[in-house]
Design an enzyme around this catalytic site. Sequence first.
Site, PDB file in Angstrom:
ATOM      1  N   HIS A   1      39.201  22.485 -20.636  1.00 56.91           N
ATOM      2  CA  HIS A   1      38.171  23.360 -20.071  1.00 56.91           C
ATOM      3  C   HIS A   1      37.954  23.093 -18.585  1.00 56.91           C
ATOM      4  O   HIS A   1      38.335  22.042 -18.070  1.00 56.91           O
ATOM      5  CB  HIS A   1      36.836  23.244 -20.817  1.00 56.91           C
ATOM      6  CG  HIS A   1      36.184  21.898 -20.799  1.00 56.91           C
ATOM      7  ND1 HIS A   1      36.325  20.971 -21.807  1.00 56.91           N
ATOM      8  CD2 HIS A   1      35.377  21.309 -19.878  1.00 56.91           C
ATOM      9  CE1 HIS A   1      35.617  19.894 -21.523  1.00 56.91           C
ATOM     10  NE2 HIS A   1      35.041  20.065 -20.367  1.00 56.91           N
TER      11      HIS A   1
ATOM     12  N   HIS B   1      33.981  20.183 -12.896  1.00 60.16           N
ATOM     13  CA  HIS B   1      35.042  19.246 -13.310  1.00 60.16           C
ATOM     14  C   HIS B   1      36.146  20.006 -14.041  1.00 60.16           C
ATOM     15  O   HIS B   1      35.980  21.169 -14.399  1.00 60.16           O
ATOM     16  CB  HIS B   1      34.470  18.129 -14.192  1.00 60.16           C
ATOM     17  CG  HIS B   1      33.896  18.563 -15.502  1.00 60.16           C
ATOM     18  ND1 HIS B   1      32.609  19.049 -15.652  1.00 60.16           N
ATOM     19  CD2 HIS B   1      34.458  18.612 -16.742  1.00 60.16           C
ATOM     20  CE1 HIS B   1      32.402  19.343 -16.923  1.00 60.16           C
ATOM     21  NE2 HIS B   1      33.509  19.106 -17.607  1.00 60.16           N
TER      22      HIS B   1
ATOM     23  N   GLU C   1      37.777  14.899 -16.191  1.00 60.48           N
ATOM     24  CA  GLU C   1      37.389  14.465 -17.543  1.00 60.48           C
ATOM     25  C   GLU C   1      38.638  14.382 -18.396  1.00 60.48           C
ATOM     26  O   GLU C   1      39.491  15.286 -18.350  1.00 60.48           O
ATOM     27  CB  GLU C   1      36.406  15.475 -18.148  1.00 60.48           C
ATOM     28  CG  GLU C   1      36.000  15.162 -19.586  1.00 60.48           C
ATOM     29  CD  GLU C   1      35.079  16.203 -20.185  1.00 60.48           C
ATOM     30  OE1 GLU C   1      34.574  17.078 -19.463  1.00 60.48           O
ATOM     31  OE2 GLU C   1      34.871  16.149 -21.415  1.00 60.48           O
TER      32      GLU C   1
HETATM   33  C1  LIG Z   1      30.044  15.294 -21.721  1.00 60.05           C
HETATM   34  C2  LIG Z   1      29.744  16.658 -22.147  1.00 60.05           C
HETATM   35  C3  LIG Z   1      30.648  17.676 -21.505  1.00 60.05           C
HETATM   36  C4  LIG Z   1      32.028  17.599 -22.149  1.00 60.05           C
HETATM   37  O1  LIG Z   1      32.963  18.213 -21.598  1.00 60.05           O
HETATM   38  O2  LIG Z   1      32.138  17.004 -23.240  1.00 60.05           O
HETATM   39  C5  LIG Z   1      30.734  17.495 -20.009  1.00 60.05           C
HETATM   40  O3  LIG Z   1      31.745  17.573 -19.367  1.00 60.05           O
HETATM   41  S1  LIG Z   1      29.251  17.149 -19.265  1.00 60.05           S
HETATM   42  C6  LIG Z   1      29.640  16.914 -17.522  1.00 60.05           C
HETATM   43  C7  LIG Z   1      28.499  16.211 -16.891  1.00 60.05           C
HETATM   44  N1  LIG Z   1      28.690  14.779 -16.941  1.00 60.05           N
HETATM   45  C8  LIG Z   1      29.285  14.148 -15.910  1.00 60.05           C
HETATM   46  O4  LIG Z   1      29.653  14.751 -14.915  1.00 60.05           O
HETATM   47  C9  LIG Z   1      29.453  12.652 -16.063  1.00 60.05           C
HETATM   48  C10 LIG Z   1      30.285  12.084 -14.911  1.00 60.05           C
HETATM   49  N2  LIG Z   1      29.666  12.404 -13.636  1.00 60.05           N
HETATM   50  C11 LIG Z   1      29.001  11.460 -12.888  1.00 60.05           C
HETATM   51  O5  LIG Z   1      28.897  10.304 -13.264  1.00 60.05           O
HETATM   52  C12 LIG Z   1      28.406  11.952 -11.588  1.00 60.05           C
HETATM   53  O6  LIG Z   1      28.303  13.357 -11.601  1.00 60.05           O
HETATM   54  C13 LIG Z   1      29.245  11.541 -10.320  1.00 60.05           C
HETATM   55  C14 LIG Z   1      29.301  10.019 -10.229  1.00 60.05           C
HETATM   56  C15 LIG Z   1      30.632  12.133 -10.372  1.00 60.05           C
HETATM   57  C16 LIG Z   1      28.531  12.097  -9.094  1.00 60.05           C
HETATM   58  O7  LIG Z   1      27.187  11.703  -9.186  1.00 60.05           O
HETATM   59  P1  LIG Z   1      26.173  12.132  -8.017  1.00 60.05           P
HETATM   60  O8  LIG Z   1      26.349  13.600  -7.715  1.00 60.05           O
HETATM   61  O9  LIG Z   1      24.802  11.689  -8.387  1.00 60.05           O
HETATM   62  O10 LIG Z   1      26.693  11.195  -6.881  1.00 60.05           O
HETATM   63  P2  LIG Z   1      26.894  11.487  -5.363  1.00 60.05           P
HETATM   64  O11 LIG Z   1      26.128  12.660  -4.905  1.00 60.05           O
HETATM   65  O12 LIG Z   1      26.665  10.186  -4.677  1.00 60.05           O
HETATM   66  O13 LIG Z   1      28.473  11.843  -5.267  1.00 60.05           O
HETATM   67  C17 LIG Z   1      29.388  10.825  -4.965  1.00 60.05           C
HETATM   68  C18 LIG Z   1      30.557  11.520  -4.292  1.00 60.05           C
HETATM   69  O14 LIG Z   1      31.216  12.338  -5.288  1.00 60.05           O
HETATM   70  C19 LIG Z   1      31.179  13.695  -4.885  1.00 60.05           C
HETATM   71  N3  LIG Z   1      30.968  14.482  -6.080  1.00 60.05           N
HETATM   72  C20 LIG Z   1      29.879  14.492  -6.873  1.00 60.05           C
HETATM   73  N4  LIG Z   1      30.059  15.328  -7.914  1.00 60.05           N
HETATM   74  C21 LIG Z   1      31.292  15.871  -7.744  1.00 60.05           C
HETATM   75  C22 LIG Z   1      32.065  16.828  -8.471  1.00 60.05           C
HETATM   76  N5  LIG Z   1      31.593  17.379  -9.599  1.00 60.05           N
HETATM   77  N6  LIG Z   1      33.296  17.162  -8.014  1.00 60.05           N
HETATM   78  C23 LIG Z   1      33.776  16.593  -6.864  1.00 60.05           C
HETATM   79  N7  LIG Z   1      33.118  15.670  -6.119  1.00 60.05           N
HETATM   80  C24 LIG Z   1      31.882  15.328  -6.573  1.00 60.05           C
HETATM   81  C25 LIG Z   1      30.034  13.818  -3.898  1.00 60.05           C
HETATM   82  O15 LIG Z   1      30.247  14.915  -3.045  1.00 60.05           O
HETATM   83  C26 LIG Z   1      30.130  12.497  -3.192  1.00 60.05           C
HETATM   84  O16 LIG Z   1      31.193  12.550  -2.280  1.00 60.05           O
HETATM   85  P3  LIG Z   1      31.051  11.834  -0.840  1.00 60.05           P
HETATM   86  O17 LIG Z   1      32.325  12.152  -0.138  1.00 60.05           O
HETATM   87  O18 LIG Z   1      30.837  10.367  -1.160  1.00 60.05           O
HETATM   88  O19 LIG Z   1      29.813  12.472  -0.214  1.00 60.05           O
HETATM   89 CO   LIG Z   2      33.419  18.803 -19.742  1.00 61.28          CO
END
Ligand SMILES: CC[C@H](C(=O)O)C(=O)SCCNC(=O)CCNC(=O)[C@H](O)C(C)(C)COP(=O)(O)OP(=O)(O)OC[C@H]1O[C@@H](n2cnc3c(N)ncnc32)[C@H](O)[C@@H]1OP(=O)(O)O
Ligand SMILES: [Co+2]
Length: 140
Positions: free
Chosen positions: A7, A80, A131
Amino acid sequence: MIGRLNHIGVATPSIEASVALYRDMLGATSAGEPFDLPAQGVRVCFIDLPNAQIELIEPLGDDSPIHGFLAKNPKGGQHHVCFEVEDILGARDAMRAKGATLLGTGEPRIGAHGTPILFLHPKDMGGVLVELMETPKEAH
Ligand SMILES: CC[C@H](C(=O)O)C(=O)SCCNC(=O)CCNC(=O)[C@H](O)C(C)(C)COP(=O)(O)OP(=O)(O)OC[C@H]1O[C@@H](n2cnc3c(N)ncnc32)[C@H](O)[C@@H]1OP(=O)(O)O
Ligand SMILES: [Co+2]
């Protein structure tokens, strides 16, 4: 190592509005019922496509991991990509050995399809939140 694209995750402030958008703009009419995944901090709704799914995700609870994303992208956006793997633990160890950063504890958790999932930090994946999801057993 990775198999089929399972997905594309799309974060949204409103699953209801996004279902209508995909229906009215793109003719995507096969949206399932939304459901909550409290353990993952999201409400989820899958839109079925011929070869994959769109996973609409809305924040659930104050600790949702997508609040930060939506603060930066208030209208939502591509969040993602999810690839299937045969063996999630083998995939985890291989990715870790290659220097990828595993998010959370690094232990697989149960995702929206009821199978183990892991996330790889975008900083090691060319800016893409990746993911990995273990292929459902019935799919074998
Ligand atoms: C699980 C159920 C379902 C499934 O398929 O089964 C799902 O997929 S649910 C999806 C939701 N869950 C998650 O996303 C869990 C993993 N994600 C995380 O732990 C956080 O979202 C994380 C760590 C990726 C980002 O957290 P946060 O936004 O709070 O941190 P920052 O703002 O400090 O970001 C750090 C750095 O990463 C870049 N960033 C953030 N999100 C994304 C993204 N989705 N795609 C690409 N890049 C991302 C952000 O811009 C920062 O970059 P930097 O260069 O350091 O500024
Ligand atoms: Co997902």
